[in-house]
Design an enzyme around this catalytic site. Structure first.
Site, short mmCIF file in Angstrom:
data_model
loop_
_atom_site.label_atom_id
_atom_site.label_comp_id
_atom_site.label_asym_id
_atom_site.label_seq_id
_atom_site.Cartn_x
_atom_site.Cartn_y
_atom_site.Cartn_z
N ARG A 78 -8.70 -5.77 4.38
CA ARG A 78 -7.74 -6.85 4.55
C ARG A 78 -6.39 -6.58 3.87
NH1 ARG A 78 -12.49 -8.25 4.90
NH2 ARG A 78 -12.71 -7.26 2.87
N THR A 79 -6.47 -6.22 2.59
CA THR A 79 -5.22 -6.06 1.85
C THR A 79 -4.39 -4.94 2.44
OG1 THR A 79 -6.33 -6.85 -0.15
CG2 THR A 79 -4.25 -5.68 -0.45
N LYS A 125 -8.58 16.42 -7.13
CA LYS A 125 -8.36 17.65 -7.91
C LYS A 125 -8.09 17.35 -9.38
CE LYS A 125 -6.21 19.70 -3.82
NZ LYS A 125 -4.92 19.99 -3.21
N ARG A 136 -3.70 0.04 -5.10
CA ARG A 136 -5.05 -0.49 -5.37
C ARG A 136 -5.78 0.60 -6.15
NH1 ARG A 136 -9.22 -3.47 -2.70
NH2 ARG A 136 -7.59 -5.06 -2.52
N HIS A 173 -4.79 -9.45 -8.96
CA HIS A 173 -4.51 -9.22 -7.53
C HIS A 173 -3.45 -10.24 -7.11
CE1 HIS A 173 -4.89 -7.96 -3.53
NE2 HIS A 173 -6.18 -8.15 -3.30
#
Lengths: 161, 309
Positions: free
Chosen positions: B53-54, B82, B103, B131
């Site tokens: 969704r985000t 890495k 995120r 958030h």
């Protein structure tokens, strides 16, 4: 302290941390990164009668002056402490600790998932609250009595004479 | 209007929030007011965790503003695998984009990243932390349905690890809102959020039983109780059923109750609730686009200003 008491353990060069909150002397040593393995000469008085505090601790460390960051953290567990710098048996500087707004680079965040515990090019930063500190990155709060448990051993002991 | 990074809802003022929500409402009513405004601009989507969704709503928002998006693909196929630091990753990516959306699974990651970039950065979820863009769309939905002052909001579920909860609780302190938190004792609000609410003088109560407060609520914000947080499946089952919403549970609620959920849900809201007038969670998800359009428009500034860097 009386002159007589001072004479007992007078030091040549180093720091006398006086008016430490009673019972916090061992935490002061933890902040300084002193656990006995480094060979420092240390004298401790615990729960010594004090007009000002009722009971106080006194810590004398030979051959070592404190860094500002160490003093900053000391202020969290011993807000009434005085720092006496001794050179050639004389007190050359005497200061009270001052509560700072933040402490940088000396505490480890207890939140294992905090980004400051990852391998990133930053120093920890904690905002000082009225009764503890708060990680400026993840907001985790450490209460005053628990602060000493989170001292970063890698940052301590950086200012040996 | 916001003109810097968006890291935490705790940094949002009432004016900040209302400016974004008002702008989102204008966009919602007439998307042409901003269409093409950010043509030629690029938004980098840096998602170190899975997201549907985000990520898609930011992508949709940027494209509807006329801009483009780039992303780093899965973490498995990126240089993060890495061992590259987050600080290095965002410093490189800022050279490719006009703004970043991040995120990341670690708390505090967005604040750290913002210290290494000059372009605007939006926290799209940092571990169990914050958030804030979700909160803006949550507030938009609350405002649409119940208004934002003189209301009673219940927030239920995993309050300890729920980043949407932490952000929403902070943001609601800007308004005349009575906040009730309902959770198992083991998943109550973390100390730092309770500290902030207390400092803000918020009207807050905590409960373990929804029945204690349900009839008073104008809004019920439900979150998933995360199975993976419990050491034993048995412990999870013991509490999860207590925090499930269906029409029987809601029998004592106000007819005007607004039921919200940041989604995805598992079984904390029964499908039978979906068809009722109370269910607003899909509309809430859809609100992510106009709200994020408004947010990006604010952070990117006017085209005439050119590259902010």
């Amino acid at each position: 302290m009386t002159d007589e008491e001072l004479r007992v353990s007078k030091i040549r060069d180093g720091t006398v941390i006086d008016h430490v909150t009673g019972g916090q002397a061992l935490n002061v040593l933890a902040i300084l990164g002193i656990d006995g393995t480094g060979g420092e000469t240390v004298s401790i008085g615990m729960n010594v009668p004090s007009d000002k505090l009722g009971r106080k601790d006194v810590v004398k460390v030979e051959g070592r002056e404190l860094s500002q960051s160490e003093v900053d953290v000391l202020s969290l567990i011993a807000p009434e402490a005085t720092i006496n710098i001794i050179r050639d048996f004389d007190v050359v500087d005497k200061n009270r600790v001052e509560r700072t707004e933040s402490v940088t680079g000396i505490l480890v965040c207890p939140n294992h998932n905090c980004i400051t515990n990852a391998d990133e090019p930053i120093r920890t930063e904690f905002e000082v609250l009225s009764d503890g500190v708060r990680c400026s990155y993840c907001d985790t709060i450490v209460r005053e009595g628990d602060v000493a448990e989170h001292i970063d051993a890698r940052q301590s002991g950086e200012t040996a004479l | 209007m916001l003109q810097d990074h968006l890291i935490s809802a705790a940094h949002l003022s009432r004016d900040d929030i209302e400016a974004v929500l008002d702008h989102a409402a204008a966009i919602d009513a007439d998307p042409s007011v901003v269409s093409g405004r950010h043509e030629g601009r690029v938004l980098a989507l840096c998602f170190f965790e899975p997201s549907t969704r985000t990520k898609m709503s930011f992508e949709s928002a940027m494209k509807r503003l006329g801009g483009e998006t780039i992303d780093m693909g899965s973490v498995e196929s990126s240089s993060v695998k890495k061992g590259e630091s987050l600080a290095d990753t965002v410093r490189v990516i800022e050279g490719y984009a006009d703004a970043l959306v991040l995120r990341h699974p670690s708390e505090g990651s967005a604040k750290l990243a913002s210290e290494f970039v000059d372009v605007p950065l939006v926290n799209a979820g940092d571990g169990a932390g914050q958030h804030p863009s979700q909160t803006l769309l949550d507030l938009y939905t609350i405002r649409e349905n119940a208004g934002l002052d003189d209301i009673t909001v219940g927030i239920m579920g995993d309050l300890k690890y729920g980043r949407t909860v932490h952000s929403l609780a902070h943001a609601l302190t800007n308004f005349d809102v009575r906040q009730h938190f309902v959770s198992p004792e083991s998943l109550r609000l973390p100390r730092n959020v309770r500290y902030d609410l207390h400092e803000a003088g918020a009207q807050v109560r905590e409960h373990t039983d929804l029945d204690e407060v349900l009839p008073e609520l104008d809004v019920l914000y439900v979150t998933r109780i995360q199975r993976e947080r419990f050491p034993e499946e048995r412990e999870y089952r013991a509490v999860a059923g207590e925090y499930r919403i269906d029409n029987d549970v809601l029998a004592d609620a106000s007819d005007d109750l607004t039921v919200m959920h940041p989604l995805p849900r598992v079984d904390e809201i029964a499908p039978e609730v979906d068809g009722t007038a109370r269910a607003k969670y899909f509309g809430q998800a859809h609100n992510g686009v106009p709200v994020r359009m408004a947010l990006l428009d604010s952070l990117l500034g006017d085209d005439e200003e050119g590259d902010r860097r």
